[in-house]
Design a protein around this motif. Sequence first.
Motif, PDB file in Angstrom:
ATOM      1  N   GLU A 136       0.799  -1.237   0.000  1.00 20.62           N
ATOM      2  CA  GLU A 136       0.000   0.000   0.000  1.00 20.62           C
ATOM      3  C   GLU A 136       0.825   1.277   0.000  1.00 20.62           C
ATOM      4  N   GLY A 137       2.115   1.215   0.019  1.00 24.77           N
ATOM      5  CA  GLY A 137       2.936   2.411   0.071  1.00 24.77           C
ATOM      6  C   GLY A 137       4.125   2.210   0.984  1.00 24.77           C
ATOM      7  N   LEU A 138       4.820   3.315   1.267  1.00 23.49           N
ATOM      8  CA  LEU A 138       6.025   3.266   2.082  1.00 23.49           C
ATOM      9  C   LEU A 138       5.814   4.056   3.357  1.00 23.49           C
ATOM     10  N   GLY A 139       6.346   3.533   4.415  1.00 19.93           N
ATOM     11  CA  GLY A 139       6.266   4.168   5.727  1.00 19.93           C
ATOM     12  C   GLY A 139       7.078   3.355   6.709  1.00 19.93           C
ATOM     13  N   ALA A 140       6.460   3.046   7.839  1.00 25.59           N
ATOM     14  CA  ALA A 140       7.153   2.234   8.837  1.00 25.59           C
ATOM     15  C   ALA A 140       7.337   0.794   8.373  1.00 25.59           C
ATOM     16  N   ASN A 141       6.651   0.392   7.293  1.00 18.64           N
ATOM     17  CA  ASN A 141       6.781  -0.982   6.819  1.00 18.64           C
ATOM     18  C   ASN A 141       8.195  -1.313   6.347  1.00 18.64           C
ATOM     19  N   LEU A 142       8.954  -0.314   5.903  1.00 16.60           N
ATOM     20  CA  LEU A 142      10.335  -0.576   5.497  1.00 16.60           C
ATOM     21  C   LEU A 142      11.184  -1.025   6.682  1.00 16.60           C
ATOM     22  N   LEU A 143      10.980  -0.412   7.814  1.00 18.52           N
ATOM     23  CA  LEU A 143      11.702  -0.847   9.014  1.00 18.52           C
ATOM     24  C   LEU A 143      11.250  -2.236   9.437  1.00 18.52           C
ATOM     25  N   ILE A 144       9.956  -2.514   9.293  1.00 21.20           N
ATOM     26  CA  ILE A 144       9.447  -3.842   9.652  1.00 21.20           C
ATOM     27  C   ILE A 144      10.108  -4.914   8.782  1.00 21.20           C
ATOM     28  N   VAL A 145      10.299  -4.628   7.501  1.00 23.36           N
ATOM     29  CA  VAL A 145      10.930  -5.590   6.601  1.00 23.36           C
ATOM     30  C   VAL A 145      12.431  -5.683   6.860  1.00 23.36           C
ATOM     31  N   ALA A 146      13.045  -4.560   7.209  1.00 26.59           N
ATOM     32  CA  ALA A 146      14.506  -4.546   7.370  1.00 26.59           C
ATOM     33  C   ALA A 146      14.963  -5.338   8.589  1.00 26.59           C
ATOM     34  N   VAL A 147      14.153  -5.419   9.629  1.00 26.77           N
ATOM     35  CA  VAL A 147      14.586  -6.106  10.854  1.00 26.77           C
ATOM     36  C   VAL A 147      14.840  -7.593  10.627  1.00 26.77           C
ATOM     37  N   PRO A 148      13.903  -8.388  10.073  1.00 29.49           N
ATOM     38  CA  PRO A 148      14.225  -9.803   9.839  1.00 29.49           C
ATOM     39  C   PRO A 148      15.324 -10.005   8.801  1.00 29.49           C
ATOM     40  N   ALA A 149      15.413  -9.107   7.803  1.00 25.18           N
ATOM     41  CA  ALA A 149      16.503  -9.226   6.827  1.00 25.18           C
ATOM     42  C   ALA A 149      17.857  -9.032   7.493  1.00 25.18           C
ATOM     43  N   ALA A 150      17.944  -8.048   8.412  1.00 17.54           N
ATOM     44  CA  ALA A 150      19.197  -7.845   9.146  1.00 17.54           C
ATOM     45  C   ALA A 150      19.518  -9.040  10.036  1.00 17.54           C
ATOM     46  N   GLU A 550      -7.006   9.909   0.130  1.00 19.59           N
ATOM     47  CA  GLU A 550      -6.815   8.465  -0.022  1.00 19.59           C
ATOM     48  C   GLU A 550      -6.240   7.903   1.277  1.00 19.59           C
ATOM     49  N   LYS A 551      -7.003   7.057   1.927  1.00 21.34           N
ATOM     50  CA  LYS A 551      -6.598   6.487   3.205  1.00 21.34           C
ATOM     51  C   LYS A 551      -5.566   5.381   2.986  1.00 21.34           C
ATOM     52  N   SER A 552      -4.564   5.360   3.830  1.00 17.47           N
ATOM     53  CA  SER A 552      -3.540   4.325   3.808  1.00 17.47           C
ATOM     54  C   SER A 552      -3.465   3.679   5.176  1.00 17.47           C
ATOM     55  N   PRO A 553      -3.075   2.405   5.245  1.00 18.50           N
ATOM     56  CA  PRO A 553      -2.935   1.753   6.550  1.00 18.50           C
ATOM     57  C   PRO A 553      -1.813   2.387   7.354  1.00 18.50           C
ATOM     58  N   TRP A 554      -1.786   2.065   8.640  1.00 15.76           N
ATOM     59  CA  TRP A 554      -0.842   2.724   9.552  1.00 15.76           C
ATOM     60  C   TRP A 554       0.606   2.488   9.154  1.00 15.76           C
ATOM     61  N   TYR A 555       0.927   1.317   8.618  1.00 14.72           N
ATOM     62  CA  TYR A 555       2.314   1.006   8.295  1.00 14.72           C
ATOM     63  C   TYR A 555       2.773   1.662   6.990  1.00 14.72           C
ATOM     64  N   ALA A 556       1.849   2.245   6.228  1.00 14.04           N
ATOM     65  CA  ALA A 556       2.196   2.952   4.997  1.00 14.04           C
ATOM     66  C   ALA A 556       1.877   4.436   5.090  1.00 14.04           C
ATOM     67  N   THR A 557       1.688   4.948   6.300  1.00 12.54           N
ATOM     68  CA  THR A 557       1.385   6.362   6.527  1.00 12.54           C
ATOM     69  C   THR A 557       2.515   6.992   7.322  1.00 12.54           C
ATOM     70  N   SER A 558       3.054   8.085   6.806  1.00 16.29           N
ATOM     71  CA  SER A 558       4.146   8.766   7.508  1.00 16.29           C
ATOM     72  C   SER A 558       3.591   9.686   8.599  1.00 16.29           C
ATOM     73  N   ARG A 559       4.468  10.102   9.456  1.00 16.79           N
ATOM     74  CA  ARG A 559       4.068  11.019  10.529  1.00 16.79           C
ATOM     75  C   ARG A 559       3.597  12.351   9.952  1.00 16.79           C
ATOM     76  N   SER A 560       4.250  12.817   8.880  1.00 12.30           N
ATOM     77  CA  SER A 560       3.837  14.074   8.252  1.00 12.30           C
ATOM     78  C   SER A 560       2.432  13.973   7.680  1.00 12.30           C
ATOM     79  N   GLU A 561       2.105  12.839   7.077  1.00 11.02           N
ATOM     80  CA  GLU A 561       0.752  12.669   6.548  1.00 11.02           C
ATOM     81  C   GLU A 561      -0.285  12.696   7.657  1.00 11.02           C
ATOM     82  N   GLN A 562      -0.021  12.007   8.751  1.00 11.73           N
ATOM     83  CA  GLN A 562      -0.980  11.987   9.849  1.00 11.73           C
ATOM     84  C   GLN A 562      -1.146  13.373  10.459  1.00 11.73           C
TER      85      GLN A 562
END
Length: 593
Positions: A136-150, A550-562
């Motif tokens: 759905e977009g980019l936001g905190a989900n990148l950090l969520i994906v990066a943790v198991p990859a690391a 356009e509504k986005s889920p919490w993990y694809a919403t930045s702090r600036s958008e909120q």
Amino acid sequence: MPGPGRHALREARSAWSGGGPVPEDAVPSESSAAAPSAAAPSTAKGVDKPAGAAAGPGDATVVPPAVPAYLHNQLPEHLRRQQWEQWQAHQQRQRQNAQPPAWRAGVRPAAPARARAASLWAVLATALVSGLFLGEGLGANLLIVAVPAALAAFFAAQAAGRRVRPWTLVWGLGGLALLAIPALRDAGWPTFLALVSALALGSLALHGSRTWTGVLIGSLGIVGSVIPGIAWGWRSLRERADGSRDRWGPAVRTAAIAAALLVVFGALFASADAAFAELLGKLVPEAEVSDGPWRILLFALGLIGALAAARTAAAPHQWDKAKIAPGRERGRMEWALPLIVLNLLFAAFIAVQLTVLLGGYEKVLEVTGLERAEYARQGFWQLLWATLLTLVVITFAKRWAPRSSARDTVLVRSVLGVLCLLTLVVVASALRRMDLYVEHYGLTRLRVSVTAMEIWLGVVIVLIMAAGVFGGRWLPRAVAGSAAIAVLAFGFLSPDALVADRNVARFEEQKVIDVAYFQDLSADAVPALNTLPEPQRTCALRGIAKDLDEKSPWYATSRSEQRAVDILAAHPLDPAVLSCGGLDPGDSGEYGR
């Protein structure tokens, strides 16, 4: 007159000279030599392979046969086999004597060990969260994906016996900090730079590079591990599956039972309480059948990326060992004279600039016939290119610099030091010109970006000067670190927020503003634009508010958008402003009829 059979006889004997006498039965008769067999090969691609001989890597090599092709098949079987073995030994010696290019010596990594189960589970977790959260977009989900990859890379490096070094932590933590920018800011350009920089820092953390070659190639080295990573993961999975078939069944059954329990009881609790259902709806990603191909693609990308990271951590290329021959040392006058002339040209230009910086604009503008803003715009881009080309000149000058004695070292440091110092003044002049231009025409994304670029180039020149005094072993990593810090600061400050702040302040002073330009800005600009009076406020925020619908889920919403959504909810746009087409600088706008 001797017939062709005698010539063939001599050819066969001379072919076997040096390897002992040729047995009589190995040489065909004159009659048989004069009439070659129809089954004998007519090609010269190599000796015929005897029956039962193993395939060799040199089979496809085009070489002249040791015995003429029309005679070879007439030799006894044991002699043909002996000739084939000699040919294979010759090819083996050639392969052993062949050396890789000098710059690649020692670069290739050792074969990685089998992946640990923890690495494989972390890779699978990366693929799952990529398929679930990145759609759905980019936001905190990148950090969520990066943790198991690391974690997958960490477990693979631990299994290979690699230790965590200070610079590994610096690059790794820097990459995670860069991935926080999409979670905080909404602007697309800083997010793109942050993603590219985070990938480069992650690759540096896996390779552990410290030289110029290692930093430049190592920052992209993870891309070369994509295909080897897939093969390594598949091989490790097969080896583990063959050795532990009895444990896979219980593990799969346990995971299936846990998933079934979560689905059943989660659905019951959601239907029993509306608040819990709302919370569950916000936390759990929505998955539709139509999104299946897109989710599968994201799953595959997460899987491949995590495997590449783990494979690199297990056995990275040693790019620091790549040997690049230094440039041919030039004579002192041949090397120094062009740079001295360049220094004099810089000094003459800076003398004029100092006159302008000290208040001589009116005289310069009177002579040139330009306005102040035109004068500033005309010079900034040229000075930016001059700064870039100066770095190129320093790079090649250092490569060909004389280095035979202490006097040569002093000469190199003196000439290049003066050039760097003069270049810093050019950087200051370029920044001053940009400030004048912005003062007259306002700030834009492009002007923020090129100004940030010019500032970073000045930092690089300062680092080069420090390396000339204190030694340059740390310079490659320092330049890479300064680039990462620049991207991090660029993202945290947000160019869209800077553009909005500067133009709002300019409007308060000069009553001049271009509201049409704000339509394409991101949600980062909303706090500053919200302070404008009406109708400028509504006209400036209308395009941004439309994008925020356009509504986005919490993990694809930045702090600036909120934050922008909250501001617009508390202070809605003025419905009386119907059109902004006639809103000129200082105009009151067109209200509803």
